[in-house]
Scaffold this motif. Structure first.
Motif, short mmCIF file in Angstrom:
data_model
loop_
_atom_site.label_atom_id
_atom_site.label_comp_id
_atom_site.label_asym_id
_atom_site.label_seq_id
_atom_site.Cartn_x
_atom_site.Cartn_y
_atom_site.Cartn_z
N ASN A 454 0.90 -1.10 -0.11
CA ASN A 454 0.19 0.01 0.10
C ASN A 454 0.83 1.32 0.26
OD1 ASN A 454 -2.32 -1.64 -0.21
ND2 ASN A 454 -2.52 -1.49 2.12
N THR A 455 2.24 1.01 0.55
CA THR A 455 2.95 2.29 0.71
C THR A 455 3.61 2.60 -0.71
OG1 THR A 455 3.35 1.80 3.02
CG2 THR A 455 4.59 3.37 2.21
N GLU A 459 3.40 -2.69 -8.36
CA GLU A 459 4.37 -2.93 -9.10
C GLU A 459 5.62 -2.87 -8.54
OE1 GLU A 459 5.07 -4.16 -12.21
OE2 GLU A 459 3.24 -4.89 -11.71
N LYS A 460 5.96 -1.69 -7.70
CA LYS A 460 7.38 -1.50 -6.82
C LYS A 460 7.49 -2.82 -6.09
CE LYS A 460 9.15 2.71 -7.31
NZ LYS A 460 7.81 4.06 -7.73
N LEU A 461 6.52 -3.20 -5.29
CA LEU A 461 6.71 -4.37 -4.51
C LEU A 461 7.03 -5.73 -5.28
CD1 LEU A 461 6.26 -5.66 -1.63
CD2 LEU A 461 3.89 -6.62 -2.19
N LEU A 462 6.33 -6.01 -6.28
CA LEU A 462 7.11 -6.94 -7.28
C LEU A 462 8.23 -6.77 -7.41
CD1 LEU A 462 3.64 -7.95 -9.15
CD2 LEU A 462 4.24 -8.86 -6.95
N ASP A 463 8.71 -5.69 -8.09
CA ASP A 463 10.15 -5.35 -8.43
C ASP A 463 11.14 -5.70 -7.30
OD1 ASP A 463 9.77 -4.43 -11.02
OD2 ASP A 463 9.61 -2.20 -10.36
N TYR A 468 14.96 -9.10 -4.78
CA TYR A 468 15.18 -9.85 -3.63
C TYR A 468 15.39 -11.42 -3.96
CZ TYR A 468 14.25 -12.63 0.82
OH TYR A 468 14.48 -13.03 2.08
N LEU A 469 14.82 -11.85 -4.98
CA LEU A 469 14.86 -13.56 -5.47
C LEU A 469 16.22 -13.52 -6.34
CD1 LEU A 469 13.80 -16.28 -5.96
CD2 LEU A 469 12.87 -15.36 -8.03
#
Ligand code: ZN
Length: 503
Positions: A454-455, A459-463, A468-469
């Motif tokens: 939410n912050t 798209e940025k979270l998935l990026d 991370y992966l």
């Protein structure tokens, strides 16, 4: 020719329509993007990985004889004259060794306590016998090497051992049911090399709940000799099966996995499906067909969604086996154990079976590909895996899926989260019971990622997750490294204050 072309076009259209309509998808999901960010690790690294080669013979009930050849490669940067292995089966050696909470004993042993364990018979290094000792409450094997292994060099370790599998509803356990039907679970069953970290060997004991998993990615070849009527479901890919003198021999192998598990039964039927080129095989008892097919369906959708969200699952197959594990599902690399009770009503629902299956599939990324110390920092894999489970419901069923997840999992956990004095970043052993552990580490963990989403936006979270992966794929990550990676992205609103709120 025209007719053939027309038939071909219809077929092509029909199969495209199938993928379009029957597999859930959102415009934001882009598999190419996902693939690129999770590029496989450099193959030159194969020379740096340990290789386990295990040959075992199973008696059809609960005894196993095994020989394990480990090509050990010293990646510690230090000269090694000792090696340490976990002997997890020895938690079943006698009643005093059991790590379980009192209230879980009846669930693990519905027919009363049953002994199990691992006995080391011989140990050698490069062909010569070596001294060995069992220590830490019989849960650790120490090898004293004749020749120290220098940094970057390798050595061949051979161990012979026998296993006694307890009659238990556990990851290492077996059950007899129906007319002479046996299903046996082999999780955490062989001597697995401990992780050598900054502070030396990590030798934590098997916890009362949660997983003891903490290991380095290695290559595996495992050959099972079993009575002819048994089927072997396992990690990796079946390389060959043959039959001789009333016995079947199954050989499985896989590179770059951090553990190897299996389930053996003389009552398995199988069904399979493909998604994104990955073969999924479901092993189930014929009387639980409905659950067996549901496992396949959920795993297919989960792989499809996670492939596009986090980066593509890099292995050719994923196997799911109906087993006896009182706590529900259990993740192993390329292999999932799911408790037999889940295959029947009233658990064949999205509140129970589907949630567990989507959760275990997500662990293929968080735990399988990106490893962590799941005893001392369990939030790293469980929090993100539970968020991935919520994300699966949202992507598969839209807003309704998301809402129903909140109703079922979040609302029922809120009072426990508030009441518990524990932080979601605490170790497994800090928690009083499974319910508190689930609420604080899993559900609050998922809520952390919800707020992050939410912050900074989806798209940025998935990026971030793809980054991370790709940074920690086939490696182990620590909490400090995770936080550093997140802070280094400089996302607006993600600062020490944000993180402190969740610590
Ligand atoms: Zn989990």
């Amino acid at each position: 020719m025209k007719r053939i072309l027309a038939a071909f076009s219809i077929l092509l259209f029909a199969s495209l329509a199938f993928f379009y309509f029957f597999l859930p998808e959102r415009a934001a999901l882009n598999i190419e993007q996902a693939k690129n960010s999770a590029s496989a690790a450099n193959d030159a690294e194969s020379t740096k990985r340990n290789h386990y080669d295990i040959k075992l013979e199973y008696d059809g009930l609960n005894r196993i004889k095994a020989e394990m050849d480990l090509l050990y490669i010293n990646n510690t940067g230090k000269s090694m004259d000792e090696l340490f292995f976990h002997l997890y089966p020895n938690i079943f050696r006698d009643r005093n060794h059991l790590p379980f909470f009192k209230q879980d004993l009846r669930l693990v042993f519905p027919e009363g306590f049953s002994t199990g364990g691992i006995d080391i018979l011989q140990a050698s290094q490069d062909g010569g016998p070596i001294r060995w000792a069992v220590q830490n409450n019989d849960e650790v094997l120490k090898l004293s090497l004749n020749k120290p292994v220098q940094p970057g060099k390798s050595s061949r370790i051979r161990l012979t051992f026998t296993l006694t599998v307890p009659k238990a509803n556990y990851r290492f356990g077996y059950r007899v049911f129906g007319k002479d039907h046996v299903t046996l679970s082999l999780g955490y069953w062989y001597p697995i090399l401990a992780v050598y970290g900054r502070d030396g060997w990590k030798l934590d004991r098997h916890p009362a709940m949660g997983d003891p998993a903490f290991s380095d990615v290695s290559d595996y070849t495992v050959r099972f000799t079993v009575p002819q009527d048994f089927t072997v479901a396992a990690s990796g890919v079946l390389q060959g099966k043959s039959t001789k003198d009333g016995k079947s021999i199954y050989t499985y192998s896989m590179e770059k996995i951090r553990d190897f598990a299996a389930a053996l039964s003389n009552n398995y039927e199988t069904a399979e499906e493909y998604v994104d080129g990955i073969k999924i095989i479901s092993y189930f008892h014929p009387e639980d067909k409905k659950g067996g097919f549901m496992a396949l369906d959920v795993a297919k959708h989960a792989l499809y969604i996670y492939n596009r969200s986090f980066g593509k699952y890099p292995y050719p197959e994923l196997h799911i086996a109906e087993t006896n594990f009182y706590a529900g599902g259990m993740e192993f690399p390329t292999f999932i154990m799911m408790n037999t009770a889940k295959y029947r009503e009233p658990y064949l629902s999205n509140t129970s079976f589907e949630r567990s299956m989507a959760h275990e599939v997500a662990h293929q990324w968080w735990y399988g590909l990106v490893g962590n110390d799941s005893i001392n920092e369990p939030w790293l894999d469980e929090g993100l895996t539970e968020f991935s489970t919520l994300y699966y419901f949202e992507k598969r069923y839209g807003e309704a899926g998301r809402e129903s997840y909140f109703e079922r999992q979040v609302n029922s956990s809120m009072s426990l989260i508030k009441k518990s004095g524990r932080s979601m970043l605490d170790s497994v052993s800090s928690f009083k019971n499974n319910r508190e552990y689930f609420a604080v580490v899993y559900v609050k963990g998922a809520l952390f990622y919800e707020e992050l989403k939410n912050t900074i936006g989806e798209e940025k979270l998935l990026d971030f997750l793809r980054s991370y992966l790709s940074t920690y794929m086939y490696k182990n990550v620590s909490l400090d490294e995770f936080i550093k990676l997140l802070k280094d992205k400089n996302y607006p609103g993600i600062d020490d204050n944000f993180l402190k709120k969740w610590a």
